[in-house]
Design a protein around this motif. Sequence first.
Motif, PDB file in Angstrom:
ATOM      1  N   MET A  86      -5.045  32.597  29.020  1.00  0.00           N
ATOM      2  CA  MET A  86      -4.171  31.646  28.325  1.00  0.00           C
ATOM      3  C   MET A  86      -4.298  30.251  28.944  1.00  0.00           C
ATOM      4  O   MET A  86      -4.312  30.105  30.170  1.00  0.00           O
ATOM      5  N   GLY A  87      -4.314  29.264  28.105  1.00  0.00           N
ATOM      6  CA  GLY A  87      -4.427  27.891  28.609  1.00  0.00           C
ATOM      7  C   GLY A  87      -3.132  27.386  29.197  1.00  0.00           C
ATOM      8  O   GLY A  87      -2.052  27.776  28.788  1.00  0.00           O
ATOM      9  N   GLN A  88      -3.251  26.535  30.187  1.00  0.00           N
ATOM     10  CA  GLN A  88      -2.078  25.983  30.850  1.00  0.00           C
ATOM     11  C   GLN A  88      -1.288  25.101  29.905  1.00  0.00           C
ATOM     12  O   GLN A  88      -0.085  25.031  29.968  1.00  0.00           O
ATOM     13  N   ARG A  89      -2.011  24.418  29.025  1.00  0.00           N
ATOM     14  CA  ARG A  89      -1.361  23.471  28.127  1.00  0.00           C
ATOM     15  C   ARG A  89      -0.346  24.179  27.248  1.00  0.00           C
ATOM     16  O   ARG A  89       0.768  23.730  27.099  1.00  0.00           O
ATOM     17  N   GLY A  90      -0.803  25.273  26.650  1.00  0.00           N
ATOM     18  CA  GLY A  90       0.076  26.034  25.766  1.00  0.00           C
ATOM     19  C   GLY A  90       1.354  26.459  26.436  1.00  0.00           C
ATOM     20  O   GLY A  90       2.439  26.245  25.924  1.00  0.00           O
ATOM     21  N   GLU A  91       1.206  27.009  27.623  1.00  0.00           N
ATOM     22  CA  GLU A  91       2.381  27.548  28.301  1.00  0.00           C
ATOM     23  C   GLU A  91       3.399  26.467  28.650  1.00  0.00           C
ATOM     24  O   GLU A  91       4.591  26.729  28.655  1.00  0.00           O
ATOM     25  N   GLN A  92       2.892  25.287  28.935  1.00  0.00           N
ATOM     26  CA  GLN A  92       3.804  24.207  29.306  1.00  0.00           C
ATOM     27  C   GLN A  92       4.704  23.816  28.119  1.00  0.00           C
ATOM     28  O   GLN A  92       5.915  23.685  28.268  1.00  0.00           O
ATOM     29  N   LEU A  93       4.076  23.647  26.969  1.00  0.00           N
ATOM     30  CA  LEU A  93       4.858  23.310  25.769  1.00  0.00           C
ATOM     31  C   LEU A  93       5.832  24.429  25.444  1.00  0.00           C
ATOM     32  O   LEU A  93       7.007  24.200  25.167  1.00  0.00           O
ATOM     33  N   GLN A  94       5.325  25.648  25.519  1.00  0.00           N
ATOM     34  CA  GLN A  94       6.176  26.782  25.177  1.00  0.00           C
ATOM     35  C   GLN A  94       7.357  26.899  26.139  1.00  0.00           C
ATOM     36  O   GLN A  94       8.471  27.232  25.744  1.00  0.00           O
ATOM     37  N   ALA A  95       7.103  26.600  27.407  1.00  0.00           N
ATOM     38  CA  ALA A  95       8.180  26.652  28.396  1.00  0.00           C
ATOM     39  C   ALA A  95       9.241  25.602  28.080  1.00  0.00           C
ATOM     40  O   ALA A  95      10.447  25.882  28.138  1.00  0.00           O
ATOM     41  N   GLU A  96       8.779  24.418  27.695  1.00  0.00           N
ATOM     42  CA  GLU A  96       9.737  23.359  27.355  1.00  0.00           C
ATOM     43  C   GLU A  96      10.553  23.767  26.127  1.00  0.00           C
ATOM     44  O   GLU A  96      11.760  23.538  26.063  1.00  0.00           O
ATOM     45  N   MET A  97       9.879  24.396  25.181  1.00  0.00           N
ATOM     46  CA  MET A  97      10.585  24.834  23.981  1.00  0.00           C
ATOM     47  C   MET A  97      11.628  25.897  24.328  1.00  0.00           C
ATOM     48  O   MET A  97      12.751  25.883  23.806  1.00  0.00           O
ATOM     49  N   LEU A  98      11.253  26.799  25.206  1.00  0.00           N
ATOM     50  CA  LEU A  98      12.204  27.846  25.607  1.00  0.00           C
ATOM     51  C   LEU A  98      13.416  27.235  26.299  1.00  0.00           C
ATOM     52  O   LEU A  98      14.553  27.658  26.067  1.00  0.00           O
ATOM     53  N   THR A  99      13.158  26.242  27.132  1.00  0.00           N
ATOM     54  CA  THR A  99      14.275  25.576  27.819  1.00  0.00           C
ATOM     55  C   THR A  99      15.237  24.949  26.813  1.00  0.00           C
ATOM     56  O   THR A  99      16.453  25.125  26.904  1.00  0.00           O
ATOM     57  N   ILE A 100      14.671  24.240  25.860  1.00  0.00           N
ATOM     58  CA  ILE A 100      15.505  23.613  24.834  1.00  0.00           C
ATOM     59  C   ILE A 100      16.316  24.673  24.089  1.00  0.00           C
ATOM     60  O   ILE A 100      17.510  24.519  23.850  1.00  0.00           O
ATOM     61  N   MET A 101      15.652  25.761  23.746  1.00  0.00           N
ATOM     62  CA  MET A 101      16.325  26.797  22.974  1.00  0.00           C
ATOM     63  C   MET A 101      17.409  27.493  23.796  1.00  0.00           C
ATOM     64  O   MET A 101      18.460  27.866  23.264  1.00  0.00           O
ATOM     65  N   ASP A 102      17.152  27.645  25.089  1.00  0.00           N
ATOM     66  CA  ASP A 102      18.157  28.267  25.947  1.00  0.00           C
ATOM     67  C   ASP A 102      19.390  27.365  26.067  1.00  0.00           C
ATOM     68  O   ASP A 102      20.518  27.845  26.112  1.00  0.00           O
ATOM     69  N   GLN A 103      19.145  26.067  26.126  1.00  0.00           N
ATOM     70  CA  GLN A 103      20.259  25.129  26.285  1.00  0.00           C
ATOM     71  C   GLN A 103      21.017  24.927  24.979  1.00  0.00           C
ATOM     72  O   GLN A 103      22.165  24.496  24.977  1.00  0.00           O
ATOM     73  N   ASN A 104      20.359  25.238  23.874  1.00  0.00           N
ATOM     74  CA  ASN A 104      20.989  25.050  22.568  1.00  0.00           C
ATOM     75  C   ASN A 104      22.034  26.146  22.351  1.00  0.00           C
ATOM     76  O   ASN A 104      21.837  27.288  22.738  1.00  0.00           O
ATOM     77  N   SER A 105      23.121  25.778  21.727  1.00  0.00           N
ATOM     78  CA  SER A 105      24.211  26.740  21.603  1.00  0.00           C
ATOM     79  C   SER A 105      23.892  27.888  20.648  1.00  0.00           C
ATOM     80  O   SER A 105      24.418  28.979  20.771  1.00  0.00           O
ATOM     81  N   GLY A 106      23.039  27.644  19.678  1.00  0.00           N
ATOM     82  CA  GLY A 106      22.739  28.702  18.712  1.00  0.00           C
ATOM     83  C   GLY A 106      21.314  28.607  18.214  1.00  0.00           C
ATOM     84  O   GLY A 106      20.468  28.020  18.878  1.00  0.00           O
ATOM     85  N   PRO A 107      21.050  29.171  17.060  1.00  0.00           N
ATOM     86  CA  PRO A 107      19.719  29.098  16.470  1.00  0.00           C
ATOM     87  C   PRO A 107      19.333  27.640  16.236  1.00  0.00           C
ATOM     88  O   PRO A 107      20.201  26.807  15.958  1.00  0.00           O
TER      89      PRO A 107
END
Lengths: 133, 133
Positions: free
Chosen positions: A1-22
């Motif tokens: 897996m490329g490092q680039r992909g994981e970085q974006l995905q990690a940022e997206m997960l962080t945003i989603m975790d901080q978001n109150s809902g869907p």
Amino acid sequence: MGQRGEQLQAEMLTIMDQNSGPISAYDLLEKLRSSNAKMAPTTVYRALASLTEQGRIHRLESMNAYVPCQHDHHHQSSILSICDDCGSVEENVAPDVLNQLETVVGENGFSAKRHVIEVHGLCGTCDSEEAVQ
Amino acid sequence: MGQRGEQLQAEMLTIMDQNSGPISAYDLLEKLRSSNAKMAPTTVYRALASLTEQGRIHRLESMNAYVPCQHDHHHQSSILSICDDCGSVEENVAPDVLNQLETVVGENGFSAKRHVIEVHGLCGTCDSEEAVQ
DNA sequence: TTGTGGAATGTTATATTATAACGTAAAGAG
DNA sequence: CTCTTTACGTTATAATATAACATTCCACAA
Ligand SMILES: [Zn+2]
Ligand SMILES: [Zn+2]
Ligand SMILES: [Zn+2]
Ligand SMILES: [Zn+2]
């Protein structure tokens, strides 16, 4: 897996975790643009697809929105209950329900590959508050 | 000019019955335009909402498409199994599954109002054909 | 009969969700 | 350093859905 992909995905997960809902793909895109103003829908959708394949997030088909997985990300199909009042989502893994479901649809030889089980209603908290009024 | 409520809805049901599988709102619109060239999306969506409320059709949330109800139109939430190969849809009413589902989501006080249960896979026919190849 | 209110529809515009097509850049393997 | 693969950028457009307001139809009552 490329490092680039994981970085974006990690940022997206962080945003989603901080978001109150869907969160919708475009709301996510808007938040991502604070760190990368040129982010395009395509990029977001590609990362969402990857995260979904990995089981790290789930798509709410009845809302066109996404939530982080609340369990180990290798589980079987889960049940997503969505509060139409406060927007909270709870995820349940229930093998019994799946088994019964497969039995029902299997009666005519149907072979199930993917389950979409979403329940709309009121969460415990909101339901209690309704009762008071 | 326009067809008043029930007439339009009846025509939509006919089209959907004759259609081999689920149909999208815009595909339906296109067919309707052969009898009324000026029909607009809004009109179709309004009629779809009415038919859905009546239980005469069901929306496939995971496909953005619609199918006629295959049962008495007063039944409880049903299970829609969708063949990803031939596009056929089968509808099952299974109170046991619903009961189990409500038990699971009810564990934290969730009160269910609407169930979305869609199973993707292969119908009996298509599954047999796969096996041959 | 004629007016009137509500529901359905028309009309126009726009919002929201998602993908196609093709080019470019980055990372890892050897 | 080249090759390959995958991610990403860019542009455009497709597909799905709703908002907002005007107009028409029809039942029904004055
Ligand atoms: Zn999960
Ligand atoms: Zn709630
Ligand atoms: Zn039905
Ligand atoms: Zn099939």
